[in-house]
Design a protein around this motif. Structure first.
Motif, PDB file in Angstrom:
ATOM      1  N   TYR A  13       0.850  -1.199   0.000  1.00 62.72           N
ATOM      2  CA  TYR A  13       0.000   0.000   0.000  1.00 62.72           C
ATOM      3  C   TYR A  13       0.880   1.240   0.000  1.00 62.72           C
ATOM      4  O   TYR A  13       1.985   1.213   0.538  1.00 62.72           O
ATOM      5  CB  TYR A  13      -0.798   0.110   1.298  1.00 62.72           C
ATOM      6  N   VAL A 189      -4.697   3.170   4.482  1.00 65.19           N
ATOM      7  CA  VAL A 189      -4.312   2.654   3.161  1.00 65.19           C
ATOM      8  C   VAL A 189      -5.507   2.490   2.219  1.00 65.19           C
ATOM      9  O   VAL A 189      -5.386   1.882   1.165  1.00 65.19           O
ATOM     10  CB  VAL A 189      -3.566   1.312   3.324  1.00 65.19           C
ATOM     11  N   HIS A 360      -1.272   1.155  -5.646  1.00 66.29           N
ATOM     12  CA  HIS A 360      -1.236   2.483  -5.021  1.00 66.29           C
ATOM     13  C   HIS A 360      -2.027   3.457  -5.902  1.00 66.29           C
ATOM     14  O   HIS A 360      -2.264   3.159  -7.078  1.00 66.29           O
ATOM     15  CB  HIS A 360       0.205   3.014  -4.921  1.00 66.29           C
TER      16      HIS A 360
END
Ligand code: PLP
Length: 404
Positions: A13, A189, A360
């Motif tokens: 993450y 995250v 991400h």
């Protein structure tokens, strides 16, 4: 493509906390009103617009775990009640339900979406069943229409844990805009982050007052004043409450994240498609059947044979690529050893096969290339067709770098 230099090893993450986000946090701190305030209300209103809510309302919280707990309190869960939950989810959901005093009943998932299997739910319903907790795994919608039918038939409530699915749509409808009660996560995250945060969406506007009381110590008349950055010094306490509101600084961060949410989601979809493209013809990897249209992917998960997963993780780790496991299967945890359960054969199989790769909001082509080549290089040296997903038995390796 990437907005900041990417760290090595490549993490599972990586929240975006760039200058816009830091400026928003700084301004909120400088404004000096840190607790729940006008920014908390603005964030809720922004979520209501984004989720295209038509009469439904958002109540923000300091986590999704607390949102799920408030949902359980709202529908009056307590000792003697049962909530049918997938075992295959993060334990936050189970803990939120069992904290009400209700018992968690473990139910299997369907192999396609890894979300709770409606037929398996119905088989577990008893006189004690009060609710179903469904999870939209990795952002893919669960079978909400079927779950609502079962709920209507048996007089149950449905709590949707949409921690992974903020921004996902099902048949064109944003998750949160239909169903019964929906809970989102804005944890560190998640697709958007408020550092820690969450929200409950309720279909019944009358629930809002109760949720405000539950969220803030059972106090009857405080929220409106706080939404004006003021305090109400005279109030009554009308129920057992908790203290899980969203403060002003997290809300300011959430508002700045909302300015970027469409970009975050489009990027995540693009990276998932690039991964799919690279892995589609790899013998030994099973992918989810989706083109990611309308899905806001929170994590990217592949399935591999259980007897190769540890080796793949070790191989990727040696290349500087972190991996994770979502999820372990909560029916195996000591605390839930005595919980009632149905057949969990899909869960038992899948928990040994799933592997989470880095995803991400901003990733460079180089990073995507390193991950895809890393995975491909593991399978290219192996003989196809050995066991499920082409796997073969190898020695065990170290566990995942990043769990939830
Ligand atoms: C499926 C699921 N539900 C709930 C949660 C809890 O969210 P939070 O960390 O905001 O409490 C998580 C956290 O990752 C999750 O994965």
């Amino acid at each position: 493509m990437s907005r900041t230099a990417e760290p090595s090893p490549i993490p599972v993450y990586r929240p975006y906390l760039g200058p816009e986000i830091q400026d928003a946090a700084r301004s909120a701190i400088q404004a000096g009103w840190l607790g729940m305030g006008s920014l908390s209300q603005q964030f809720e209103q922004r979520l209501e617009e984004f989720l295209e809510l038509d009469g439904r309302r958002v109540v923000s919280t300091n986590s999704c775990t607390e949102a799920l707990h408030l949902a359980g309190q709202l529908i009056g869960l307590g000792p003697g009640d049962e909530v049918i939950c997938p075992s295959f989810t993060y334990v936050a959901g189970h803990q939120a339900m069992s904290r009400t005093g209700a018992s968690v009943v473990f139910c299997d998932i369907e192999p396609e979406t890894l979300s709770i299997d409606p037929a398996a739910v119905e088989a577990l319903v008893t006189d004690r069943t009060r609710a179903i907790m469904a999870v939209d795994f990795l952002g893919l919608p669960c079978r909400m229409d079927e779950l609502m039918e079962i709920a209507d038939k048996h007089g149950l409530r449905v709590i949707e844990d949409a921690a992974h699915a903020f921004g996902s749509r099902s048949n064109g409808r944003p998750i949160g805009s239909f169903g019964d009660i929906t809970c989102f996560s804005f944890g560190p995250v998640k697709t958007i982050t408020t550092l820690e945060g969450g929200a409950v969406v309720t279909a019944d506007p009358n629930d809002v007052q109760v949720l405000h009381e539950l969220r803030h110590l059972g106090i009857d008349s405080d929220t409106d004043a706080r939404y004006r950055n003021q305090r109400n010094w005279e109030f009554d306490v009308v129920r057992q409450g908790f203290r899980c509101h969203l403060g002003s600084v997290p809300a300011a961060i959430g508002l700045a994240q909302m300015d970027l949410v469409d970009e975050f989601i489009a990027n995540r979809q693009q990276y998932c498609r690039a991964y799919d493209e690279a892995f589609r013809n790899v013998d030994g990897i099973e992918l989810f059947e989706t083109d990611w249209d309308g899905i806001a992917p929170y994590i990217y998960v592949i399935r591999v044979a259980s007897d190769v997963r540890d080796d793949l993780m070790a191989h990727l780790k040696s290349l500087g690529i972190a991996t994770g496991i979502h999820f372990l299967g909560a029916h195996n945890f000591s605390f839930y050893a005595a919980s009632r359960r149905g057949d969990l054969s899909v869960t038992d199989r899948v928990t040994k096969e799933v592997l989470t790769l880095p995803l991400h909001p901003y990733m460079s082509d180089d990073t995507i290339g390193r991950v895809t080549k890393g995975v491909q290089s593991f399978f290219s040296g192996r003989t196809a067709g050995r066991g499920r997903y082409g796997g073969a038995s190898r020695k065990a390796a170290e566990p995942a770098d990043a769990l939830n």
